[in-house]
Design a protein around this motif. Structure first.
Motif, PDB file in Angstrom:
ATOM      1  N   LYS A   1       0.819  -1.206   0.000  1.00 31.44           N
ATOM      2  CA  LYS A   1       0.000   0.000   0.000  1.00 31.44           C
ATOM      3  C   LYS A   1       0.852   1.255   0.000  1.00 31.44           C
ATOM      4  O   LYS A   1       0.419   2.288  -0.466  1.00 31.44           O
ATOM      5  N   THR A   2       2.072   1.170   0.530  1.00 33.98           N
ATOM      6  CA  THR A   2       2.950   2.342   0.570  1.00 33.98           C
ATOM      7  C   THR A   2       3.842   2.423  -0.660  1.00 33.98           C
ATOM      8  O   THR A   2       4.582   3.394  -0.809  1.00 33.98           O
ATOM      9  N   LYS A   4       6.255   0.305  -1.338  1.00 35.57           N
ATOM     10  CA  LYS A   4       7.569  -0.283  -1.069  1.00 35.57           C
ATOM     11  C   LYS A   4       7.543  -1.773  -1.380  1.00 35.57           C
ATOM     12  O   LYS A   4       6.544  -2.442  -1.164  1.00 35.57           O
ATOM     13  N   ASP A  17      12.168   1.457  -2.375  1.00 34.62           N
ATOM     14  CA  ASP A  17      11.186   2.541  -2.261  1.00 34.62           C
ATOM     15  C   ASP A  17      10.772   3.128  -3.607  1.00 34.62           C
ATOM     16  O   ASP A  17      10.102   4.149  -3.662  1.00 34.62           O
ATOM     17  N   GLY A  43      -0.464  -3.371   9.467  1.00 34.30           N
ATOM     18  CA  GLY A  43       0.581  -2.654   8.763  1.00 34.30           C
ATOM     19  C   GLY A  43       1.986  -3.028   9.167  1.00 34.30           C
ATOM     20  O   GLY A  43       2.955  -2.481   8.640  1.00 34.30           O
ATOM     21  N   GLY A  62       7.386  -0.073  11.422  1.00 33.59           N
ATOM     22  CA  GLY A  62       7.608   1.165  10.686  1.00 33.59           C
ATOM     23  C   GLY A  62       8.761   1.973  11.235  1.00 33.59           C
ATOM     24  O   GLY A  62       9.295   2.843  10.562  1.00 33.59           O
TER      25      GLY A  62
END
Length: 162
Positions: A1-2, A4, A17, A43, A62
């Motif tokens: 979702k990010t 990465k 990234d 997450g 994170g």
């Protein structure tokens, strides 16, 4: 979702990234020999390290890497109830392998509750997934198995093939 991409290798593990590959490190040392990486419903990134500087199941929230278990991990999944399942060696000699469930209610405790569903000799439990009915399927060097919450079915046996 990010956006990465997390990558485990027989060497170092990386996160990409979109521009740069960044080596995953903890306390100045790279993670090594990471076979499986997942992102859970909350997450967190989960992965297992085996044969590296420190075997074990790791969680990354994170910002912080937390070692959840010392056990070697080859495959890792999260089931629909939030439990984390792994396959891997459960003793230092590598001669006993198990399918393990880390209870969702205790995942963030210092000592999470771990249940060994199947252990045996040198069988190399490698692949792992949850079916739509909630059963856990895993592959071993000798075949395919299903755990339905009570019983293990060995699909390499005559009874399992029926």
């Amino acid at each position: 979702k990010t956006g990465k991409l997390w990558t485990g290798t027989r060497g170092e593990a990386f996160v990409y990234d979109g521009k740069t590959f960044i080596t995953l490190t903890h306390e100045g040392k790279a993670f090594y020999n990471v076979w499986s990486i997942i992102k859970d419903k909350k997450g967190n990134i989960w992965f297992g390290e085996n044969g590296g500087r420190a075997n074990g199941l790791w969680r990354y929230d994170g910002s912080v890497f937390t070692k959840v278990s010392e056990r070697v991990v080859y495959a890792v999944i999260e089931d629909k109830n939030g439990n984390i399942w792994t396959t891997g060696e459960i003793n230092p000699t590598g001669r006993v392998w198990a399918l393990c469930r880390y209870d969702a209610k205790s995942l963030y405790n210092k000592m999470p509750t771990v249940t060994e569903i199947k252990s045996g000799g040198f069988m190399n439990f490698l692949a792992l997934l949850e079916a739509n009915d909630g059963s856990i399927w895993y592959g071993a060097a000798g075949g395919v198995y299903r755990y339905d919450g009570k019983t293990i079915t060995d699909f390499t046996s005559a009874a399992g093939q029926q």
